[in-house]
Design a protein around this motif. Structure first.
Motif, PDB file in Angstrom:
ATOM      1  N   SER A   1      -1.451  16.261   1.417  1.00  0.00           N
ATOM      2  CA  SER A   1      -1.021  15.994   0.051  1.00  0.00           C
ATOM      3  C   SER A   1      -1.525  17.105  -0.897  1.00  0.00           C
ATOM      4  O   SER A   1      -1.166  18.265  -0.700  1.00  0.00           O
ATOM      5  N   PHE A   2      -2.325  16.778  -1.888  1.00  0.00           N
ATOM      6  CA  PHE A   2      -2.895  17.802  -2.766  1.00  0.00           C
ATOM      7  C   PHE A   2      -3.558  18.913  -1.944  1.00  0.00           C
ATOM      8  O   PHE A   2      -3.446  20.101  -2.263  1.00  0.00           O
TER       9      PHE A   2
ATOM     10  N   VAL B   1       0.501  18.406   5.686  1.00  0.00           N
ATOM     11  CA  VAL B   1       0.850  16.996   5.835  1.00  0.00           C
ATOM     12  C   VAL B   1       1.224  16.421   4.466  1.00  0.00           C
ATOM     13  O   VAL B   1       0.431  16.462   3.524  1.00  0.00           O
ATOM     14  N   ALA B   2       2.438  15.911   4.358  1.00  0.00           N
ATOM     15  CA  ALA B   2       2.951  15.323   3.118  1.00  0.00           C
ATOM     16  C   ALA B   2       2.741  16.238   1.910  1.00  0.00           C
ATOM     17  O   ALA B   2       2.174  15.829   0.892  1.00  0.00           O
ATOM     18  N   PRO B   3       3.214  17.483   1.995  1.00  0.00           N
ATOM     19  CA  PRO B   3       3.042  18.390   0.859  1.00  0.00           C
ATOM     20  C   PRO B   3       3.764  17.849  -0.376  1.00  0.00           C
ATOM     21  O   PRO B   3       4.946  17.499  -0.285  1.00  0.00           O
ATOM     22  N   PRO B   4       3.094  17.763  -1.523  1.00  0.00           N
ATOM     23  CA  PRO B   4       3.678  17.117  -2.710  1.00  0.00           C
ATOM     24  C   PRO B   4       4.668  18.019  -3.438  1.00  0.00           C
ATOM     25  O   PRO B   4       4.438  18.467  -4.563  1.00  0.00           O
ATOM     26  N   ALA B   5       5.803  18.254  -2.777  1.00  0.00           N
ATOM     27  CA  ALA B   5       6.801  19.190  -3.301  1.00  0.00           C
ATOM     28  C   ALA B   5       7.471  18.692  -4.570  1.00  0.00           C
ATOM     29  O   ALA B   5       8.092  19.476  -5.304  1.00  0.00           O
ATOM     30  N   ASN B   6       7.362  17.393  -4.860  1.00  0.00           N
ATOM     31  CA  ASN B   6       7.935  16.835  -6.082  1.00  0.00           C
ATOM     32  C   ASN B   6       6.965  16.907  -7.259  1.00  0.00           C
ATOM     33  O   ASN B   6       7.345  16.636  -8.399  1.00  0.00           O
TER      34      ASN B   6
ATOM     35  N   ILE C   1       5.602   8.263  -2.403  1.00  0.00           N
ATOM     36  CA  ILE C   1       4.892   9.133  -3.349  1.00  0.00           C
ATOM     37  C   ILE C   1       5.508  10.528  -3.343  1.00  0.00           C
ATOM     38  O   ILE C   1       5.737  11.131  -4.394  1.00  0.00           O
ATOM     39  N   VAL C   2       5.795  11.026  -2.158  1.00  0.00           N
ATOM     40  CA  VAL C   2       6.498  12.302  -2.013  1.00  0.00           C
ATOM     41  C   VAL C   2       7.770  12.018  -1.209  1.00  0.00           C
ATOM     42  O   VAL C   2       7.729  11.950   0.022  1.00  0.00           O
ATOM     43  N   PRO C   3       8.895  11.812  -1.879  1.00  0.00           N
ATOM     44  CA  PRO C   3      10.127  11.465  -1.178  1.00  0.00           C
ATOM     45  C   PRO C   3      10.503  12.498  -0.114  1.00  0.00           C
ATOM     46  O   PRO C   3      10.320  13.705  -0.300  1.00  0.00           O
ATOM     47  N   MET C   4      11.040  12.001   0.987  1.00  0.00           N
ATOM     48  CA  MET C   4      11.364  12.862   2.122  1.00  0.00           C
ATOM     49  C   MET C   4      12.311  13.991   1.740  1.00  0.00           C
ATOM     50  O   MET C   4      12.191  15.115   2.227  1.00  0.00           O
TER      51      MET C   4
END
Length: 216
Positions: free
Chosen positions: A108-109, A130-135, A159-162
């Motif tokens: 994430s962060f 892992v789950a990079p917060p691209a949004n 939290i971070v849509p696919m």
């Protein structure tokens, strides 16, 4: 696993360090999620990433960003946290001057920070995001992305849509000279409360394959 305290830009930083007996073992730095939303180095995804790399023969360090746990300083919107990560990598490299490879993994962060560190440190030869917060954050600095790596996220992440992770992955895959592998875990949410084992197995499989190929 020994607790370590090492110098950071704003004072001491607290970490957990797992060395390998081989002096030339590759090294891996693991970065935790957002400090202001409960993120610490003991977050379950961060913890399991640490042990995944350890099991693959890496000497591994994870640590608390400034203002978390016993790490000194205050949250700095990612700017100071990137400096913390650079200091952690310096510390890890100083302890392992003969390491034959360098990876960074973040959740994430921590994935956002890790990708920025990747741009600044050419010795990093691989990454796991892992789950990079691209949004939430701008990843346009990856122009070009200097290393091949794995992007992995949960299909049920709210939290971070696919779709946002897919956009980032597609953009990076278009770049020449690197290979981006993007995998999703069915039914997994942002924190992999379901699918943790599957996610870690995918990470291990990817990193192991890269090591076999010589992509250290």
């Amino acid at each position: 696993m020994p607790e370590v305290i090492f110098p950071g830009p704003e004072g001491r930083l607290e970490g957990r360090y797992h060395p390998q007996p081989e002096k030339d073992a590759p090294i891996a730095l693991i970065l935790h999620p957002h400090p202001q939303y409960g993120g610490t180095m003991n977050n379950q995804v961060t913890y399991h990433l640490h042990y995944a790399f350890k099991d693959l023969g890496f000497t591994v360090l994870r640590f608390n960003f400034r203002g978390v746990g016993r790490s000194q300083g205050e949250f700095d919107q990612g700017v100071g946290e990137l400096s913390d990560a650079a200091a952690a990598l310096d510390y890890l490299q100083a302890l392992n001057p003969n390491s034959k490879g360098c990876w960074v993994a973040g959740f994430s962060f921590g994935a956002w920070i890790g990708m920025q560190l990747l741009m600044r440190r050419p010795e990093i030869s691989g990454f796991v995001s892992v789950a990079p917060p691209a949004n939430m954050y701008d990843f346009s600095f990856l122009a070009p992305c200097p290393s091949s790596g794995l992007i992995i996220n949960g299909e049920a992440d709210r939290i971070v849509p696919m779709v946002e992770v897919e956009k980032l992955s597609t953009k990076l895959k278009a770049q020449k000279g690197i290979t981006i592998t993007h995998t999703t875990v069915p039914d997994a949410n942002h924190f992999f409360e379901k699918g943790m084992e599957e996610m870690i197995d995918i990470v291990k499989g990817y990193v192991h394959a890269r090591l076999i190929e010589g992509g250290r």
